[in-house]
Design a protein around this motif. Structure first.
Motif, PDB file in Angstrom:
ATOM      1  N   TYR A 142     -18.942 -12.119  29.910  1.00 21.98           N
ATOM      2  CA  TYR A 142     -19.058 -12.828  28.632  1.00 21.98           C
ATOM      3  C   TYR A 142     -17.805 -12.672  27.778  1.00 21.98           C
ATOM      4  N   PHE A 143     -16.890 -11.810  28.221  1.00 25.65           N
ATOM      5  CA  PHE A 143     -15.660 -11.570  27.471  1.00 25.65           C
ATOM      6  C   PHE A 143     -14.461 -11.958  28.327  1.00 25.65           C
ATOM      7  N   ALA A 144     -13.333 -12.236  27.684  1.00 23.71           N
ATOM      8  CA  ALA A 144     -12.169 -12.795  28.366  1.00 23.71           C
ATOM      9  C   ALA A 144     -11.660 -11.855  29.462  1.00 23.71           C
ATOM     10  N   HIS A 145     -11.350 -12.460  30.611  1.00 20.27           N
ATOM     11  CA  HIS A 145     -10.808 -11.744  31.756  1.00 20.27           C
ATOM     12  C   HIS A 145     -10.084 -12.754  32.636  1.00 20.27           C
ATOM     13  N   GLN A 146      -9.267 -12.280  33.549  1.00 18.36           N
ATOM     14  CA  GLN A 146      -8.567 -13.176  34.449  1.00 18.36           C
ATOM     15  C   GLN A 146      -9.426 -13.451  35.678  1.00 18.36           C
ATOM     16  N   ARG A 147      -9.454 -14.726  36.091  1.00 16.52           N
ATOM     17  CA  ARG A 147     -10.273 -15.124  37.234  1.00 16.52           C
ATOM     18  C   ARG A 147      -9.629 -16.321  37.916  1.00 16.52           C
TER      19      ARG A 147
ATOM     20  N   GLY B  16     -14.143 -31.384  34.525  1.00 18.71           N
ATOM     21  CA  GLY B  16     -13.815 -30.803  33.225  1.00 18.71           C
ATOM     22  C   GLY B  16     -14.261 -29.366  33.040  1.00 18.71           C
ATOM     23  N   MET B  17     -14.745 -28.699  34.107  1.00 18.58           N
ATOM     24  CA  MET B  17     -15.195 -27.313  33.993  1.00 18.58           C
ATOM     25  C   MET B  17     -14.436 -26.442  34.988  1.00 18.58           C
ATOM     26  N   TRP B  18     -14.176 -25.206  34.579  1.00 18.89           N
ATOM     27  CA  TRP B  18     -13.523 -24.245  35.461  1.00 18.89           C
ATOM     28  C   TRP B  18     -14.596 -23.504  36.263  1.00 18.89           C
TER      29      TRP B  18
ATOM     30  N   ARG C  11      -6.690 -18.091  35.563  1.00 18.28           N
ATOM     31  CA  ARG C  11      -6.810 -18.381  34.135  1.00 18.28           C
ATOM     32  C   ARG C  11      -7.504 -17.228  33.433  1.00 18.28           C
ATOM     33  N   THR C  12      -7.223 -17.107  32.136  1.00 21.27           N
ATOM     34  CA  THR C  12      -7.953 -16.152  31.298  1.00 21.27           C
ATOM     35  C   THR C  12      -9.159 -16.890  30.740  1.00 21.27           C
ATOM     36  N   VAL C  13     -10.346 -16.481  31.174  1.00 21.41           N
ATOM     37  CA  VAL C  13     -11.570 -17.209  30.860  1.00 21.41           C
ATOM     38  C   VAL C  13     -12.677 -16.238  30.473  1.00 21.41           C
TER      39      VAL C  13
ATOM     40  N   CYS D 279     -22.644 -24.175  39.646  1.00 23.39           N
ATOM     41  CA  CYS D 279     -22.704 -25.180  38.580  1.00 23.39           C
ATOM     42  C   CYS D 279     -22.504 -24.573  37.191  1.00 23.39           C
ATOM     43  N   THR D 280     -22.065 -23.334  37.132  1.00 19.01           N
ATOM     44  CA  THR D 280     -21.816 -22.681  35.843  1.00 19.01           C
ATOM     45  C   THR D 280     -20.322 -22.495  35.657  1.00 19.01           C
ATOM     46  N   GLY D 281     -19.770 -23.146  34.658  1.00 12.97           N
ATOM     47  CA  GLY D 281     -18.345 -23.108  34.433  1.00 12.97           C
ATOM     48  C   GLY D 281     -17.930 -22.079  33.396  1.00 12.97           C
ATOM     49  N   ALA D 282     -16.682 -21.659  33.511  1.00 17.38           N
ATOM     50  CA  ALA D 282     -16.079 -20.774  32.524  1.00 17.38           C
ATOM     51  C   ALA D 282     -15.316 -21.602  31.499  1.00 17.38           C
ATOM     52  N   VAL D 283     -15.014 -20.988  30.368  1.00 13.30           N
ATOM     53  CA  VAL D 283     -14.171 -21.642  29.359  1.00 13.30           C
ATOM     54  C   VAL D 283     -12.920 -20.793  29.171  1.00 13.30           C
TER      55      VAL D 283
END
Length: 314
Positions: free
Chosen positions: A221-226, A233-235, A253-255, A265-269
């Motif tokens: 739930y917190f920013a990390h590199q992946r 339109g979703m990562w 990316r840092t997401v 089907c669950t994307g990161a931001v």
């Protein structure tokens, strides 16, 4: 629950007093709902995936019955396509609080032929049958979920006590009015009631409550590199569900994740928010709900969630 990410205390008169009063009212309502269900139903169960909403739900249940233990088990419909960090967190919380966890694995239903794998690899739509079968097998008559009305327009129609028929289906015409915090849990044999203590909460409320209560969450739930690839339109990230497809390049990316579910089907931001305060600032500025921004299964049709609700999904 203790959080690794904590918020600074709010000073009286800081302008956030109204928000604190709102959280207190929401918490009081949710605890009242838990206690009503405990007194009215024989075999309740809490849906618990390890996501932020179900974790807040469990936190409220613990507060509702403390110092006694939570008087009913947890249920997780496991797609087999979950993020490792979330499953590790789920198991750690269950062990910490001495809870009983019932796991319905979608893979078991696929293996014995009750379900067929979808061509697109996503398993979120396959959760309904294992959910309903497990409710029937254990005789659960009240099923707590972390759904909120602000998530999606189909969920905005839900009552806090949502009656489901003997087939687990949602019938809008059979829903009861809920006036003055009076809840009607009457149901016929074979029917059950879905219960949504977080109905009146928003994503913003949930995060402010997590900050106030120092609720621990999975690290994603917190920013990390992946390593992720862009689709619609979703990562999305690589995993046992497959991907990327031809032409979908993998980037680091840092997401972070606003919601967690089936990894297919669950994307990161993209985000640099590493603290609860930074996440709250992002949520406050967002114009899309977390499901609208990061859940591909809700984009299958204009009525994707509505259709799944009628079939027995949450």
């Amino acid at each position: 629950m203790t959080a690794e990410h904590t918020a600074e205390p709010v000073a009286p008169g800081s302008g956030q007093d109204a928000a604190i009063d709102n959280l207190a009212a929401l918490e009081s309502e949710a605890i009242h709902i838990f206690r009503e269900v405990a007194g009215e139903f024989d075999r309740p169960v809490i849906l618990f995936s390890g996501g932020k909403d179900s974790t807040v739900l469990l936190h409220l249940a613990i507060k509702a019955f403390w110092p006694a233990p939570v008087p009913f088990p947890l249920l997780h419909v496991d797609t087999g396509h979950n993020f490792d960090e979330v499953i590790e967190f789920r198991d750690r919380v269950v062990e910490k609080y001495g809870l009983r966890l019932v796991v319905a694995k979608v893979q078991d239903w696929i293996d014995d032929g009750r379900l067929t794998e979808r061509p697109d690899g996503t398993r979120n739509p396959l959760q309904t049958t294992p959910l309903l079968d497990t409710i029937g097998e254990h005789g659960f008559d009240a099923v707590f979920g972390g759904g909120r009305r602000d998530e999606e327009r189909a969920r905005a129609k839900e009552r806090i006590f949502s009656l489901r028929n003997a087939f687990g289906q949602w019938e809008p015409r059979r829903q009861r009015a809920e006036l003055w915090n009076l809840y009607n849990g009457r149901h016929r044999p074979g029917e059950h009631v879905r219960v949504f203590p977080l109905s009146n909460w928003t994503e913003f409320d949930v995060w402010n409550y997590i900050a106030r209560e120092k609720v621990e969450l999975p690290s994603i739930y917190f920013a990390h590199q992946r390593d992720v690839y862009l689709r619609d339109g979703m990562w999305l990230t690589e995993g046992p569900w497959g991907g990327p497809r031809d032409g979908e390049d993998v980037h680091t990316r840092t997401v972070r994740y606003r919601t967690v579910g089936d990894g297919s089907c669950t994307g990161a931001v993209e985000s640099t928010a590493t603290t609860i305060e930074e996440v709250i600032a992002e949520v406050q500025a967002s114009r899309l709900t977390e499901r609208g921004a990061t859940r591909a299964d809700d984009r299958m049709s204009e009525a994707a969630m509505e259709d799944r609700k009628r079939e027995g999904y949450f």
